[in-house]
Design an enzyme around this catalytic site. Structure first.
Site, PDB file in Angstrom:
ATOM      1  N   VAL A  69     -27.211  14.659 -20.831  1.00  0.00           N
ATOM      2  CA  VAL A  69     -27.126  13.208 -20.755  1.00  0.00           C
ATOM      3  C   VAL A  69     -26.379  12.859 -19.474  1.00  0.00           C
ATOM      4  O   VAL A  69     -25.742  13.712 -18.853  1.00  0.00           O
ATOM      5  CB  VAL A  69     -26.408  12.580 -21.975  1.00  0.00           C
ATOM      6  CG1 VAL A  69     -27.227  12.784 -23.239  1.00  0.00           C
ATOM      7  CG2 VAL A  69     -25.004  13.147 -22.132  1.00  0.00           C
ATOM      8  N   SER A  70     -26.439  11.586 -19.079  1.00  0.00           N
ATOM      9  CA  SER A  70     -25.896  11.192 -17.786  1.00  0.00           C
ATOM     10  C   SER A  70     -24.413  10.838 -17.802  1.00  0.00           C
ATOM     11  O   SER A  70     -23.740  10.955 -16.778  1.00  0.00           O
ATOM     12  CB  SER A  70     -26.693   9.993 -17.238  1.00  0.00           C
ATOM     13  OG  SER A  70     -28.015  10.373 -16.973  1.00  0.00           O
ATOM     14  N   SER A  71     -23.896  10.372 -18.932  1.00  0.00           N
ATOM     15  CA  SER A  71     -22.508   9.909 -18.937  1.00  0.00           C
ATOM     16  C   SER A  71     -21.815  10.233 -20.249  1.00  0.00           C
ATOM     17  O   SER A  71     -22.463  10.542 -21.259  1.00  0.00           O
ATOM     18  CB  SER A  71     -22.461   8.398 -18.699  1.00  0.00           C
ATOM     19  OG  SER A  71     -23.008   7.712 -19.807  1.00  0.00           O
ATOM     20  N   ASP A 169     -30.657   5.567 -19.312  1.00  0.00           N
ATOM     21  CA  ASP A 169     -30.257   6.789 -18.615  1.00  0.00           C
ATOM     22  C   ASP A 169     -30.480   6.657 -17.114  1.00  0.00           C
ATOM     23  O   ASP A 169     -29.638   7.063 -16.309  1.00  0.00           O
ATOM     24  CB  ASP A 169     -31.067   7.967 -19.161  1.00  0.00           C
ATOM     25  CG  ASP A 169     -30.341   9.295 -18.992  1.00  0.00           C
ATOM     26  OD1 ASP A 169     -29.118   9.305 -19.201  1.00  0.00           O
ATOM     27  OD2 ASP A 169     -30.992  10.279 -18.655  1.00  0.00           O
TER      28      ASP A 169
END
Length: 209
Positions: A69-71, A169
């Site tokens: 995932v990005s964050s 995302d």
């Protein structure tokens, strides 16, 4: 005694592998189809297929499931991805390892992805499982797939469609790029440039509401 001939999909399911693996075994001369239809479709004699005959040769190469995932705000989504991958691999009867990353899909600078690529290049991986193509990289996933093909790594993508959280995302990935550029430009460019970056960042933030 009549033979029961099955399709490549049925044969692969019986052996616990993917059809792509049977095609590779055919190229390597390990397992040839018993017949081909008029249209060229492979047919296998189910009575001749023995799963234990092939598992030993494949055991040295691992199955790796990769999640990203990005964050940090998406940690719940990361856990969901890992659970999906674990459940799928377990149902196939595969011995597997899960590698997870928390970081942008815009670059290769992630510990898990680097470890995955190193293992693939070293010939340690026989199968890669991901939930979506973009979990590898936002741009450049095709390069990783090309490496997998060259190293004869089977790639399993659980969902070929667009992700439900694609826009969120992508926005986070774009926001990270803006943040990096803002940090580099702050204090070394005009106030007009900084205001432009701030406005873009604000627009990205608002798009997530």
């Amino acid at each position: 005694m009549s033979r029961k001939l099955v399709s490549i999909q049925e044969a692969a399911k019986f052996l616990g592998v993917a059809p792509q693996t049977l095609r590779r075994w055919e190229r390597e001369g390990k397992l040839l189809p018993d017949e081909r239809t008029v249209g060229g479709q492979r047919r296998y004699d189910l009575a001749r297929l023995r799963p234990d005959q092939f598992y030993a040769s494949e055991a040295a190469r691992r199955t790796i499931a990769y999640a990203r995932v990005s964050s940090i705000e998406q940690k719940d989504e990361l856990e969901r991805q890992k659970q999906l991958l674990e459940l799928y691999c377990a149902r196939q009867g595969w011995t597997f390892e899960v590698i997870a990353d928390l970081g942008s899909g815009m670059n290769y600078h992630k510990k898990g992805l680097k470890r995955l690529l190193e293992a693939i290049i070293d010939g340690q991986v026989g199968r890669l499982v991901i939930t979506h193509k973009d979990r590898l990289l936002r741009f450049g996933a095709e390069l990783v797939f090309a490496i997998c093909e060259a190293k004869e790594v089977e790639v399993v993508i659980l969902n070929q469609g667009e992700e439900t959280n694609f826009e969120e995302d992508l926005a986070k990935d774009v926001l990270e790029i803006i943040t990096v550029f803002s940090a580099r430009l702050y204090g070394s460019r005009s106030g007009k440039t900084q205001k432009l970056l701030d406005d873009v960042k604000k627009a990205v933030d608002e798009s997530q509401l």
